[in-house]
Scaffold this active site. Structure first.
Site, short mmCIF file in Angstrom:
data_model
loop_
_atom_site.label_atom_id
_atom_site.label_comp_id
_atom_site.label_asym_id
_atom_site.label_seq_id
_atom_site.Cartn_x
_atom_site.Cartn_y
_atom_site.Cartn_z
N LYS A 178 -34.06 -13.42 -28.43
CA LYS A 178 -35.19 -13.31 -27.48
C LYS A 178 -34.87 -12.24 -26.46
O LYS A 178 -33.71 -11.88 -26.26
CB LYS A 178 -35.42 -14.65 -26.74
CG LYS A 178 -34.22 -15.17 -25.94
CD LYS A 178 -34.09 -14.58 -24.53
CE LYS A 178 -32.82 -15.01 -23.87
NZ LYS A 178 -32.44 -14.14 -22.72
N GLY A 197 -27.41 -11.23 -23.62
CA GLY A 197 -28.70 -11.50 -22.96
C GLY A 197 -29.83 -11.70 -23.97
O GLY A 197 -31.00 -11.82 -23.61
N GLY A 253 -28.20 -15.10 -28.21
CA GLY A 253 -27.62 -15.18 -29.56
C GLY A 253 -27.03 -16.53 -29.90
O GLY A 253 -27.36 -17.13 -30.92
N ALA A 304 -29.74 -19.11 -30.03
CA ALA A 304 -30.56 -18.98 -31.24
C ALA A 304 -29.88 -19.70 -32.42
O ALA A 304 -30.53 -20.40 -33.20
CB ALA A 304 -30.77 -17.50 -31.57
N ASP A 336 -31.55 -21.78 -22.76
CA ASP A 336 -32.44 -20.96 -23.60
C ASP A 336 -32.81 -21.67 -24.90
O ASP A 336 -33.71 -21.25 -25.62
CB ASP A 336 -31.75 -19.64 -23.98
CG ASP A 336 -31.76 -18.63 -22.86
OD1 ASP A 336 -30.98 -17.67 -22.93
OD2 ASP A 336 -32.56 -18.81 -21.92
C1 LIG Z 1 -29.96 -15.77 -18.15
C2 LIG Z 1 -30.76 -16.42 -19.23
C3 LIG Z 1 -32.24 -16.04 -19.13
O1 LIG Z 1 -32.95 -16.48 -20.26
O2 LIG Z 1 -30.39 -16.04 -20.55
P1 LIG Z 1 -29.14 -15.21 -21.14
O3 LIG Z 1 -28.92 -13.99 -20.36
O4 LIG Z 1 -27.97 -16.14 -21.07
O5 LIG Z 1 -29.56 -14.91 -22.55
C4 LIG Z 1 -30.65 -17.96 -19.16
O6 LIG Z 1 -31.09 -18.44 -17.91
C5 LIG Z 1 -29.24 -18.46 -19.40
O7 LIG Z 1 -29.35 -19.52 -20.29
P2 LIG Z 1 -28.08 -19.93 -21.17
O8 LIG Z 1 -27.40 -18.68 -21.67
O9 LIG Z 1 -28.53 -20.94 -22.16
O10 LIG Z 1 -27.15 -20.53 -20.06
P3 LIG Z 1 -26.39 -21.91 -20.11
O11 LIG Z 1 -25.39 -21.90 -21.22
O12 LIG Z 1 -27.42 -22.99 -20.04
O13 LIG Z 1 -25.66 -21.84 -18.70
C6 LIG Z 1 -24.60 -20.94 -18.49
C7 LIG Z 1 -24.38 -20.92 -16.98
O14 LIG Z 1 -25.43 -20.13 -16.39
C8 LIG Z 1 -25.88 -20.73 -15.16
N1 LIG Z 1 -27.32 -21.03 -15.28
C9 LIG Z 1 -27.95 -21.02 -16.50
C10 LIG Z 1 -29.32 -21.26 -16.53
C11 LIG Z 1 -30.01 -21.53 -15.34
N2 LIG Z 1 -31.33 -21.78 -15.33
N3 LIG Z 1 -29.34 -21.55 -14.15
C12 LIG Z 1 -28.01 -21.28 -14.10
O15 LIG Z 1 -27.40 -21.28 -13.00
C13 LIG Z 1 -25.03 -21.98 -14.96
O16 LIG Z 1 -23.94 -21.64 -14.13
C14 LIG Z 1 -24.53 -22.29 -16.36
O17 LIG Z 1 -23.29 -22.97 -16.35
N1 LIG Z 2 -22.45 -19.11 -32.11
C1 LIG Z 2 -22.25 -18.33 -31.02
N2 LIG Z 2 -22.76 -17.10 -30.96
C2 LIG Z 2 -22.58 -16.34 -29.85
N3 LIG Z 2 -21.90 -16.72 -28.75
C3 LIG Z 2 -21.37 -17.94 -28.77
C4 LIG Z 2 -21.51 -18.80 -29.90
N4 LIG Z 2 -20.88 -19.96 -29.62
C5 LIG Z 2 -20.37 -19.84 -28.38
N5 LIG Z 2 -20.63 -18.62 -27.86
C6 LIG Z 2 -20.23 -18.17 -26.51
O1 LIG Z 2 -21.43 -18.15 -25.71
C7 LIG Z 2 -21.46 -16.97 -24.92
C8 LIG Z 2 -22.89 -16.56 -24.67
O2 LIG Z 2 -23.43 -16.29 -25.95
P1 LIG Z 2 -24.84 -15.62 -26.15
O3 LIG Z 2 -25.85 -16.72 -26.28
O4 LIG Z 2 -24.71 -14.62 -27.25
O5 LIG Z 2 -25.07 -14.84 -24.79
P2 LIG Z 2 -26.48 -14.58 -24.10
O6 LIG Z 2 -26.99 -15.94 -23.72
O7 LIG Z 2 -26.11 -13.71 -22.96
O8 LIG Z 2 -27.33 -13.91 -25.11
C9 LIG Z 2 -20.69 -15.94 -25.76
O9 LIG Z 2 -20.11 -14.97 -24.93
C10 LIG Z 2 -19.63 -16.78 -26.48
O10 LIG Z 2 -18.45 -16.82 -25.70
#
Ligand SMILES: C[C@@](CO)(OP(=O)(O)O)[C@H](O)COP(=O)(O)OP(=O)(O)OC[C@H]1O[C@@H](n2ccc(N)nc2=O)[C@H](O)[C@@H]1O
Ligand SMILES: Nc1ncnc2c1ncn2[C@@H]1O[C@H](COP(=O)(O)OP(=O)(O)O)[C@@H](O)[C@H]1O
Length: 257
Positions: A8, A95, A98, A101, A131
Protein backbone atom coordinates in the site's frame (compact mmCIF):
# COMPACT_ATOMS: atom_id res chain seq x y z
CA UNK A 1 -1.48 -22.22 -2.83
CA UNK A 2 0.06 -19.02 -4.22
CA UNK A 3 -0.93 -15.85 -2.36
CA UNK A 4 -0.15 -12.31 -3.54
CA UNK A 5 0.46 -9.92 -0.64
CA UNK A 6 -0.19 -6.49 -2.17
CA UNK A 7 1.46 -3.44 -0.59
CA UNK A 8 0.00 0.00 0.00
CA UNK A 9 0.86 3.64 -0.19
CA UNK A 10 -0.56 6.45 1.89
CA UNK A 11 -1.88 9.08 -0.51
CA UNK A 12 -2.49 11.22 2.55
CA UNK A 13 -1.11 10.69 6.06
CA UNK A 14 -1.44 12.95 9.08
CA UNK A 15 -0.88 12.16 12.74
CA UNK A 16 -3.61 13.77 14.85
CA UNK A 17 -2.77 13.01 18.45
CA UNK A 18 -0.96 10.68 20.80
CA UNK A 19 -3.10 8.08 22.57
CA UNK A 20 -2.93 6.77 26.12
CA UNK A 21 -1.75 3.41 24.73
CA UNK A 22 1.30 5.20 23.25
CA UNK A 23 0.00 4.73 19.74
CA UNK A 24 -1.18 7.70 17.68
CA UNK A 25 -4.46 8.58 16.06
CA UNK A 26 -3.87 8.98 12.34
CA UNK A 27 -5.89 10.27 9.39
CA UNK A 28 -4.86 8.58 6.17
CA UNK A 29 -5.97 7.69 2.66
CA UNK A 30 -4.76 4.11 2.09
CA UNK A 31 -4.29 2.93 -1.51
CA UNK A 32 -3.33 -0.59 -2.60
CA UNK A 33 -0.53 -0.90 -5.16
CA UNK A 34 0.25 -3.61 -7.71
CA UNK A 35 3.62 -4.45 -6.18
CA UNK A 36 3.34 -7.53 -3.98
CA UNK A 37 5.14 -10.26 -2.11
CA UNK A 38 4.54 -13.86 -3.26
CA UNK A 39 3.66 -16.43 -0.62
CA UNK A 40 3.52 -20.18 -1.38
CA UNK A 41 1.63 -21.82 1.47
CA UNK A 42 0.27 -25.28 2.36
CA UNK A 43 -0.64 -27.24 5.47
CA UNK A 44 2.11 -29.63 6.50
CA UNK A 45 3.20 -31.98 9.27
CA UNK A 46 5.65 -29.47 10.69
CA UNK A 47 6.10 -25.68 10.49
CA UNK A 48 8.55 -24.74 7.76
CA UNK A 49 9.46 -21.21 6.62
CA UNK A 50 11.92 -20.01 4.03
CA UNK A 51 12.28 -16.70 2.24
CA UNK A 52 14.05 -15.34 -0.79
CA UNK A 53 16.03 -13.24 -0.12
CA UNK A 54 16.72 -13.92 3.56
CA UNK A 55 14.94 -11.43 5.79
CA UNK A 56 17.78 -11.28 8.34
CA UNK A 57 15.22 -11.62 11.13
CA UNK A 58 14.50 -14.78 13.08
CA UNK A 59 11.26 -16.67 12.39
CA UNK A 60 9.88 -15.86 15.83
CA UNK A 61 10.30 -12.15 15.03
CA UNK A 62 8.53 -12.55 11.69
CA UNK A 63 5.10 -10.90 11.49
CA UNK A 64 3.85 -14.01 9.64
CA UNK A 65 4.72 -16.15 12.67
CA UNK A 66 3.05 -13.58 14.95
CA UNK A 67 -0.04 -13.78 12.71
CA UNK A 68 -0.19 -17.60 12.89
CA UNK A 69 0.22 -17.64 16.67
CA UNK A 70 -2.34 -14.87 17.17
CA UNK A 71 -4.79 -16.70 14.88
CA UNK A 72 -4.35 -19.94 16.87
CA UNK A 73 -4.76 -18.18 20.22
CA UNK A 74 -7.81 -16.14 19.22
CA UNK A 75 -9.69 -18.92 17.36
CA UNK A 76 -8.65 -22.00 19.33
CA UNK A 77 -7.67 -23.77 16.10
CA UNK A 78 -4.20 -24.93 17.23
CA UNK A 79 -3.86 -28.20 15.48
CA UNK A 80 -2.15 -27.26 12.23
CA UNK A 81 1.27 -26.43 10.79
CA UNK A 82 2.13 -24.46 7.67
CA UNK A 83 4.88 -24.73 5.12
CA UNK A 84 5.55 -21.24 3.77
CA UNK A 85 7.89 -19.89 1.13
CA UNK A 86 8.03 -16.09 0.95
CA UNK A 87 9.38 -14.28 -2.09
CA UNK A 88 10.10 -10.84 -0.67
CA UNK A 89 9.61 -8.11 -3.28
CA UNK A 90 8.33 -5.27 -1.09
CA UNK A 91 11.24 -3.41 0.53
CA UNK A 92 11.38 -4.04 4.28
CA UNK A 93 10.75 -1.02 6.48
CA UNK A 94 9.87 0.82 3.30
CA UNK A 95 6.51 2.33 4.24
CA UNK A 96 4.71 0.01 1.78
CA UNK A 97 3.22 -2.15 4.54
CA UNK A 98 5.24 -5.14 3.33
CA UNK A 99 5.20 -7.14 6.55
CA UNK A 100 1.58 -6.20 7.19
CA UNK A 101 0.66 -7.34 3.66
CA UNK A 102 2.22 -10.76 4.33
CA UNK A 103 0.26 -10.95 7.59
CA UNK A 104 -3.02 -10.07 5.86
CA UNK A 105 -2.48 -12.62 3.09
CA UNK A 106 -1.81 -15.47 5.56
CA UNK A 107 -4.75 -14.42 7.77
CA UNK A 108 -7.06 -14.45 4.75
CA UNK A 109 -5.79 -17.93 3.81
CA UNK A 110 -6.40 -19.25 7.33
CA UNK A 111 -9.81 -17.63 7.69
CA UNK A 112 -11.01 -19.30 4.47
CA UNK A 113 -9.73 -22.69 5.63
CA UNK A 114 -11.24 -22.47 9.11
CA UNK A 115 -14.35 -20.53 8.07
CA UNK A 116 -13.69 -17.55 10.36
CA UNK A 117 -16.07 -14.60 9.97
CA UNK A 118 -14.83 -11.33 8.46
CA UNK A 119 -15.58 -9.59 11.77
CA UNK A 120 -13.57 -12.08 13.81
CA UNK A 121 -10.68 -11.91 11.35
CA UNK A 122 -10.73 -8.12 11.53
CA UNK A 123 -10.50 -8.26 15.35
CA UNK A 124 -7.48 -10.57 15.05
CA UNK A 125 -5.79 -8.36 12.44
CA UNK A 126 -5.41 -5.21 14.45
CA UNK A 127 -3.83 -7.12 17.31
CA UNK A 128 -1.00 -7.77 14.85
CA UNK A 129 -0.35 -4.35 13.28
CA UNK A 130 -2.01 -1.04 12.47
CA UNK A 131 -1.83 -1.48 8.69
CA UNK A 132 -3.09 -5.08 8.70
CA UNK A 133 -6.85 -4.36 8.90
CA UNK A 134 -6.76 -2.31 5.68
CA UNK A 135 -4.55 -4.84 3.91
CA UNK A 136 -7.01 -7.67 4.61
CA UNK A 137 -9.24 -6.14 1.95
CA UNK A 138 -7.09 -3.56 0.13
CA UNK A 139 -8.43 -1.08 -2.39
CA UNK A 140 -8.90 2.54 -1.26
CA UNK A 141 -9.91 3.57 2.25
CA UNK A 142 -9.83 6.41 4.73
CA UNK A 143 -8.09 5.18 7.88
CA UNK A 144 -8.51 6.61 11.38
CA UNK A 145 -7.68 5.57 14.92
CA UNK A 146 -4.50 3.46 14.87
CA UNK A 147 -5.50 2.49 11.34
CA UNK A 148 -8.30 0.13 12.34
CA UNK A 149 -11.21 2.54 11.77
CA UNK A 150 -11.71 2.16 8.04
CA UNK A 151 -14.07 3.78 5.54
CA UNK A 152 -13.70 1.81 2.29
CA UNK A 153 -14.32 3.95 -0.82
CA UNK A 154 -14.82 3.03 -4.46
CA UNK A 155 -11.27 1.96 -5.36
CA UNK A 156 -9.22 4.55 -7.23
CA UNK A 157 -7.55 3.36 -10.42
CA UNK A 158 -4.24 5.18 -10.27
CA UNK A 159 -1.00 4.90 -12.15
CA UNK A 160 1.54 4.80 -9.31
CA UNK A 161 5.28 4.38 -9.73
CA UNK A 162 7.27 3.56 -6.59
CA UNK A 163 10.89 4.47 -5.89
CA UNK A 164 12.36 2.18 -3.19
CA UNK A 165 15.11 4.20 -1.53
CA UNK A 166 16.78 1.40 0.44
CA UNK A 167 16.83 3.21 3.77
CA UNK A 168 15.14 0.95 6.30
CA UNK A 169 13.25 3.35 8.55
CA UNK A 170 11.95 2.35 11.98
CA UNK A 171 8.27 3.34 12.16
CA UNK A 172 8.26 3.59 15.96
CA UNK A 173 11.27 5.96 15.89
CA UNK A 174 9.58 8.25 13.38
CA UNK A 175 6.43 8.49 15.48
CA UNK A 176 8.66 9.38 18.43
CA UNK A 177 10.40 12.06 16.33
CA UNK A 178 6.99 13.58 15.54
CA UNK A 179 6.22 13.70 19.28
CA UNK A 180 9.55 15.37 20.00
CA UNK A 181 8.97 18.05 17.33
CA UNK A 182 5.21 18.37 17.74
CA UNK A 183 5.11 22.18 18.15
CA UNK A 184 6.84 22.77 14.82
CA UNK A 185 4.95 20.17 12.79
CA UNK A 186 2.61 21.53 10.08
CA UNK A 187 -0.64 19.78 9.19
CA UNK A 188 -2.43 20.50 5.94
CA UNK A 189 -4.49 19.00 3.15
CA UNK A 190 -7.67 16.95 3.30
CA UNK A 191 -7.88 13.24 2.36
CA UNK A 192 -11.52 13.50 1.28
CA UNK A 193 -10.76 16.40 -1.07
CA UNK A 194 -7.74 14.49 -2.33
CA UNK A 195 -9.89 11.40 -3.01
CA UNK A 196 -12.49 13.40 -4.96
CA UNK A 197 -9.78 15.26 -6.88
CA UNK A 198 -8.07 12.00 -7.92
CA UNK A 199 -11.41 10.46 -8.87
CA UNK A 200 -12.21 13.50 -11.04
CA UNK A 201 -8.68 13.94 -12.39
CA UNK A 202 -8.56 17.42 -10.82
CA UNK A 203 -4.77 17.71 -10.76
CA UNK A 204 -4.54 21.14 -9.08
CA UNK A 205 -6.73 20.14 -6.11
CA UNK A 206 -4.94 16.79 -5.83
CA UNK A 207 -1.57 18.53 -5.60
CA UNK A 208 -2.94 20.87 -2.89
CA UNK A 209 -4.16 17.99 -0.72
CA UNK A 210 -1.51 15.28 -1.05
CA UNK A 211 0.38 15.27 2.28
CA UNK A 212 2.53 13.05 4.48
CA UNK A 213 3.39 14.49 7.89
CA UNK A 214 6.32 12.09 8.29
CA UNK A 215 8.25 13.93 5.55
CA UNK A 216 8.88 16.74 8.05
CA UNK A 217 10.92 14.44 10.31
CA UNK A 218 12.25 11.84 7.86
CA UNK A 219 13.62 14.34 5.35
CA UNK A 220 15.60 16.02 8.16
CA UNK A 221 17.39 12.72 8.84
CA UNK A 222 17.63 11.65 5.19
CA UNK A 223 18.11 14.79 3.04
CA UNK A 224 18.72 12.61 -0.05
CA UNK A 225 15.06 11.59 0.12
CA UNK A 226 13.97 15.24 -0.03
CA UNK A 227 16.25 15.80 -3.01
CA UNK A 228 14.92 12.71 -4.80
CA UNK A 229 11.30 13.79 -4.22
CA UNK A 230 12.09 17.24 -5.70
CA UNK A 231 13.69 15.54 -8.74
CA UNK A 232 10.65 13.31 -9.26
CA UNK A 233 8.31 16.29 -9.03
CA UNK A 234 9.89 17.65 -12.23
CA UNK A 235 8.75 14.58 -14.23
CA UNK A 236 6.37 14.99 -17.16
CA UNK A 237 2.70 14.21 -16.50
CA UNK A 238 3.05 13.91 -12.75
CA UNK A 239 0.15 14.66 -10.43
CA UNK A 240 2.24 14.55 -7.26
CA UNK A 241 5.17 12.82 -5.59
CA UNK A 242 5.16 11.82 -1.90
CA UNK A 243 6.84 9.56 0.61
CA UNK A 244 4.67 6.66 1.78
CA UNK A 245 4.04 5.82 5.42
CA UNK A 246 6.98 6.45 7.73
CA UNK A 247 9.27 6.02 4.74
CA UNK A 248 11.59 5.56 2.99
CA UNK A 249 9.87 4.62 -0.27
CA UNK A 250 8.85 7.54 -2.50
CA UNK A 251 6.21 7.31 -5.19
CA UNK A 252 4.55 9.40 -7.86
CA UNK A 253 0.99 9.43 -9.14
CA UNK A 254 0.94 9.87 -12.91
CA UNK A 255 -1.95 11.43 -14.84
CA UNK A 256 -3.62 8.71 -16.91
CA UNK A 257 -5.18 10.64 -19.79
C1 LIG B 1 3.22 4.59 9.44
C2 LIG B 1 2.16 3.67 8.90
C3 LIG B 1 1.14 4.44 8.06
O1 LIG B 1 0.29 3.54 7.38
O2 LIG B 1 2.66 2.66 8.03
P1 LIG B 1 4.15 2.16 7.64
O3 LIG B 1 5.02 3.31 7.37
O4 LIG B 1 4.61 1.37 8.84
O5 LIG B 1 3.92 1.31 6.43
C4 LIG B 1 1.41 2.95 10.03
O6 LIG B 1 0.81 3.87 10.91
C5 LIG B 1 2.31 2.03 10.85
O7 LIG B 1 1.62 0.84 11.00
P2 LIG B 1 2.43 -0.49 11.31
O8 LIG B 1 3.68 -0.53 10.46
O9 LIG B 1 1.48 -1.63 11.22
O10 LIG B 1 2.91 -0.21 12.77
P3 LIG B 1 2.78 -1.17 14.01
O11 LIG B 1 3.59 -2.40 13.79
O12 LIG B 1 1.32 -1.29 14.35
O13 LIG B 1 3.46 -0.24 15.12
C6 LIG B 1 4.84 0.00 15.09
C7 LIG B 1 5.07 1.16 16.06
O14 LIG B 1 4.64 2.37 15.41
C8 LIG B 1 3.97 3.22 16.35
N1 LIG B 1 2.59 3.47 15.85
C9 LIG B 1 2.04 2.71 14.86
C10 LIG B 1 0.77 3.03 14.41
C11 LIG B 1 0.07 4.09 15.00
N2 LIG B 1 -1.17 4.43 14.60
N3 LIG B 1 0.65 4.82 16.00
C12 LIG B 1 1.90 4.53 16.42
O15 LIG B 1 2.43 5.22 17.33
C13 LIG B 1 3.99 2.49 17.69
O16 LIG B 1 5.10 2.96 18.42
C14 LIG B 1 4.20 1.04 17.29
O17 LIG B 1 4.87 0.31 18.30
N1 LIG C 1 7.34 -10.85 6.75
C1 LIG C 1 7.96 -9.66 6.95
N2 LIG C 1 8.21 -8.85 5.92
C2 LIG C 1 8.81 -7.64 6.14
N3 LIG C 1 9.20 -7.16 7.34
C3 LIG C 1 8.97 -7.95 8.38
C4 LIG C 1 8.35 -9.23 8.25
N4 LIG C 1 8.25 -9.78 9.47
C5 LIG C 1 8.77 -8.89 10.34
N5 LIG C 1 9.23 -7.79 9.71
C6 LIG C 1 9.84 -6.62 10.37
O1 LIG C 1 8.87 -5.56 10.30
C7 LIG C 1 9.51 -4.34 9.95
C8 LIG C 1 8.54 -3.46 9.20
O2 LIG C 1 8.22 -4.18 8.04
P1 LIG C 1 7.40 -3.54 6.85
O3 LIG C 1 5.95 -3.83 7.08
O4 LIG C 1 8.03 -3.99 5.57
O5 LIG C 1 7.66 -1.99 7.01
P2 LIG C 1 6.65 -0.83 6.63
O6 LIG C 1 5.49 -1.00 7.56
O7 LIG C 1 7.46 0.39 6.87
O8 LIG C 1 6.28 -1.03 5.20
C9 LIG C 1 10.69 -4.78 9.09
O9 LIG C 1 11.73 -3.84 9.17
C10 LIG C 1 11.10 -6.13 9.70
O10 LIG C 1 12.09 -5.92 10.70
Amino acid sequence: MHLKAFGKVNLYLDVISRRKDNYHNILTLFQSINEHDDIFIEFSKSEIFESEPSLNISWDKNIIKKSIETFKKETGFYNFNLKIKLIKNLPMGGGLGGGSADSAAVLNFLSKNFKISEKELFEISFKIGSDVPFLLKGGTAIGKGKGEILEFLEPLKLNIQIYPMNYKIDTKKMYEKLDQNWESIDHFGDPYKLYEALKNNDIITAKQNAFNVFEQVVFKEYPKLKQKKEDIEKDEGIIFALMTGSGSTLYKVIATN
